[in-house]
Design an enzyme around this catalytic site. Structure first.
Site, PDB file in Angstrom:
ATOM      1  N   GLN A 137      67.824  39.454  44.228  1.00  0.00           N
ATOM      2  CA  GLN A 137      68.084  39.253  45.650  1.00  0.00           C
ATOM      3  C   GLN A 137      67.044  38.311  46.239  1.00  0.00           C
ATOM      4  O   GLN A 137      66.095  38.738  46.882  1.00  0.00           O
ATOM      5  CB  GLN A 137      68.030  40.625  46.349  1.00  0.00           C
ATOM      6  CG  GLN A 137      68.519  40.626  47.761  1.00  0.00           C
ATOM      7  CD  GLN A 137      70.015  40.574  47.851  1.00  0.00           C
ATOM      8  OE1 GLN A 137      70.722  41.052  46.982  1.00  0.00           O
ATOM      9  NE2 GLN A 137      70.507  39.971  48.896  1.00  0.00           N
ATOM     10  N   PHE A 138      67.231  37.011  46.019  1.00  0.00           N
ATOM     11  CA  PHE A 138      66.264  36.039  46.524  1.00  0.00           C
ATOM     12  C   PHE A 138      66.173  36.055  48.044  1.00  0.00           C
ATOM     13  O   PHE A 138      65.169  35.658  48.620  1.00  0.00           O
ATOM     14  CB  PHE A 138      66.585  34.628  46.014  1.00  0.00           C
ATOM     15  CG  PHE A 138      67.794  33.994  46.636  1.00  0.00           C
ATOM     16  CD1 PHE A 138      67.660  33.177  47.749  1.00  0.00           C
ATOM     17  CD2 PHE A 138      69.058  34.209  46.107  1.00  0.00           C
ATOM     18  CE1 PHE A 138      68.774  32.586  48.325  1.00  0.00           C
ATOM     19  CE2 PHE A 138      70.170  33.621  46.670  1.00  0.00           C
ATOM     20  CZ  PHE A 138      70.033  32.813  47.791  1.00  0.00           C
ATOM     21  N   THR A 139      67.206  36.557  48.714  1.00  0.00           N
ATOM     22  CA  THR A 139      67.204  36.562  50.179  1.00  0.00           C
ATOM     23  C   THR A 139      66.171  37.522  50.766  1.00  0.00           C
ATOM     24  O   THR A 139      65.899  37.475  51.963  1.00  0.00           O
ATOM     25  CB  THR A 139      68.605  36.891  50.739  1.00  0.00           C
ATOM     26  OG1 THR A 139      69.009  38.166  50.258  1.00  0.00           O
ATOM     27  CG2 THR A 139      69.610  35.823  50.325  1.00  0.00           C
TER      28      THR A 139
END
Length: 144
Positions: A78-80
């Site tokens: 989950q790079f966000t």
């Protein structure tokens, strides 16, 4: 590293309408990797999550860990979690590039497996649909 850990009754991740990973009781872990993160941090986060006592005991107190309930983990990259939200359009330059993030994502999962847990997962960088039946709901934010 940052993680959003949700206690679930079940969870699954699908890619192109195919189930890529699924668990029953356990943790849905949304895992973000930052550009300064290290293998030591991945190990520390795995230890912390695997020992997190957020399942109820016989007295209704959150006192049991994943092992005590026979739980598993579903880990989704989950790079966000490293979004820069200083404007209305988030930027993602604070997230680690794949050459750093992928090995740390894999190391985190290996550390959890090494503690005896079943670890299901998504696919790094894929367009995924995540489904979960949250339990509680109990959701914890962790950063190491």
């Amino acid at each position: 590293m940052r993680a959003v850990v949700t206690r679930v009754k079940n969870a699954r991740v699908e890619i192109d309408n195919n189930i890529n990973g699924a668990i029953d009781t356990g943790f849905l872990v949304l895992l973000g990797v930052g550009p300064e993160d290290t293998p030591t941090q991945a190990d520390k986060l795995a230890e912390k999550i695997c020992n997190l006592r957020i399942f109820e005991d016989e007295n209704g107190k959150m006192n049991r860990n994943l092992e005590a309930v026979g739980g598993a983990l579903l880990v989704v990259s989950q790079f966000t979690l490293y979004a820069d939200t200083s404007s209305r359009r988030p930027g993602f330059s604070h997230a680690a590039k794949p050459d750093l993030a992928v090995p740390l994502y894999e190391r985190f999962m290996d550390q959890c497996r090494g503690r005896g847990f079943t670890v299901e997962h998504g696919e790094f960088g894929a367009d995924m649909q995540v489904f979960s039946q949250n339990d509680g709901p109990i959701t914890i934010l962790l950063e190491v």
